[in-house]
Write an enzyme that holds these catalytic residues in place. Sequence first.
Site, mmCIF file in Angstrom:
data_model
loop_
_atom_site.group_PDB
_atom_site.id
_atom_site.type_symbol
_atom_site.label_atom_id
_atom_site.label_comp_id
_atom_site.label_asym_id
_atom_site.label_seq_id
_atom_site.Cartn_x
_atom_site.Cartn_y
_atom_site.Cartn_z
ATOM 1 C CB SER A 1 -1.259 12.088 38.412
ATOM 2 O OG SER A 1 -1.423 10.716 38.199
ATOM 3 C CB THR B 1 0.599 7.309 33.538
ATOM 4 O OG1 THR B 1 1.056 6.506 34.627
ATOM 5 C CG2 THR B 1 1.762 7.710 32.656
ATOM 6 C CG ASP B 2 -0.925 6.192 38.608
ATOM 7 O OD1 ASP B 2 -0.644 5.401 37.685
ATOM 8 O OD2 ASP B 2 -0.317 6.207 39.695
ATOM 9 C CB THR C 1 6.350 8.147 36.427
ATOM 10 O OG1 THR C 1 5.531 7.452 37.346
ATOM 11 C CG2 THR C 1 7.575 7.303 36.121
HETATM 12 N N1 ASP Z 1 2.050 7.444 40.256
HETATM 13 C C1 ASP Z 1 2.518 8.100 39.054
HETATM 14 C C2 ASP Z 1 1.601 9.284 38.776
HETATM 15 O O1 ASP Z 1 0.530 9.101 38.301
HETATM 16 C C3 ASP Z 1 2.528 7.138 37.922
HETATM 17 C C4 ASP Z 1 3.023 7.685 36.600
HETATM 18 O O2 ASP Z 1 3.192 8.860 36.384
HETATM 19 O O3 ASP Z 1 3.244 6.847 35.685
HETATM 20 O O4 ASP Z 1 1.955 10.395 39.067
#
Ligand code: ASP
Length: 331
Positions: A54, A85-86, A12
């Site tokens: 991710s 974050t995932d 993100t």
């Molecule tokens: N879908 C995103 C990822 O994990 C979510 C994030 O980065 O907060 O790449």
Amino acid sequence: MKHLLLLSTGGTIASMPTKNGLAPAADAQTLLSYIPQIEQLCHITTQEVFNIDSTNLQPEHWLILAQRIQENYHRYDGFLVTHGTDTMAYTAAALSYLIQNPQKPIILTGSQKPIFDTITDAKKNLVDSIHFACKEGVCGVYVVFDGKAILGTRARKVRSKSYSAFESINYPIAAFIDEKRILRYVDTELSPAEVHFYNKLDPKVFLLKLIPGIEPQILHYIAQHYDAIVIESYGVGGIPFHNDRNFLQELEILSQQGKLVVITTQVMLEGSDAETYEVGARAIQQYNALQAYDMTVEAAVVKLMWILGQTRDLSEMQTLFYRPIHHDLLL
Ligand code: ASP
């Protein structure tokens, strides 16, 4: 002035709106351009390792990241990894097993909102990470997020939307960070051992979450494809053996096939203590199942991939699983 290497991987923090929703776009240099004040604090060199959500990250990507850190280990004072974050908790665990006894900080960060947004947590998380990486005496793998530094083996994503996305599971938060102000609650002692890089993982690890009514025969299929099986059971840990849905019979077959079974719990905090009840004690004592105790599920799963990368000998696997690495297990 310290010299850091910033490795970007997407997520993100680097994402922009597209007609199909947010997708990673910015490289590491673009991310840095949003925090020009950093020039006064340290030198940063950037490299884009990949640029993906991710969700798409695989164990092979962890190996590439670890290798990139290895290639540059002696050139820099510390490493920052921007990441979605995932699956950040899995990558943090993976780097903790692949890079043991690092004498330098390896900091993962990201954000819940893209750095391009007017209101975003991205700049704070990046700036906090840089301050933490520059702090004297900090070494090891951490997730830095929303003002907290969490050990890489203890991080878990606990909120899908708010800024406070990560918690430290069954271990104190290592430090609270507000830019320059850093309160360290856990000191990571410098290991006298040299840093050791591993370059093998075997992803043949399955995570099975129990629900009432689940058919034990599912383990036949799993065993055809996987060599270590983590069973996310209930409470302090138990394996159902009621009437025709008897998992213990299946555990017996698994142990004859040389498969490693680890019991963990669906409960987020306080971990397993599987010998407390008959439902857990029988699996451990009669069927050679291990248990994850206070480890996070993320760390347990990735640790098994690291172990399978080295051995298929059951007693060696058991010894390695119960050997604490980077504070993943309190025994
Ligand atoms: N879908 C995103 C990822 O994990 C979510 C994030 O980065 O907060 O790449």
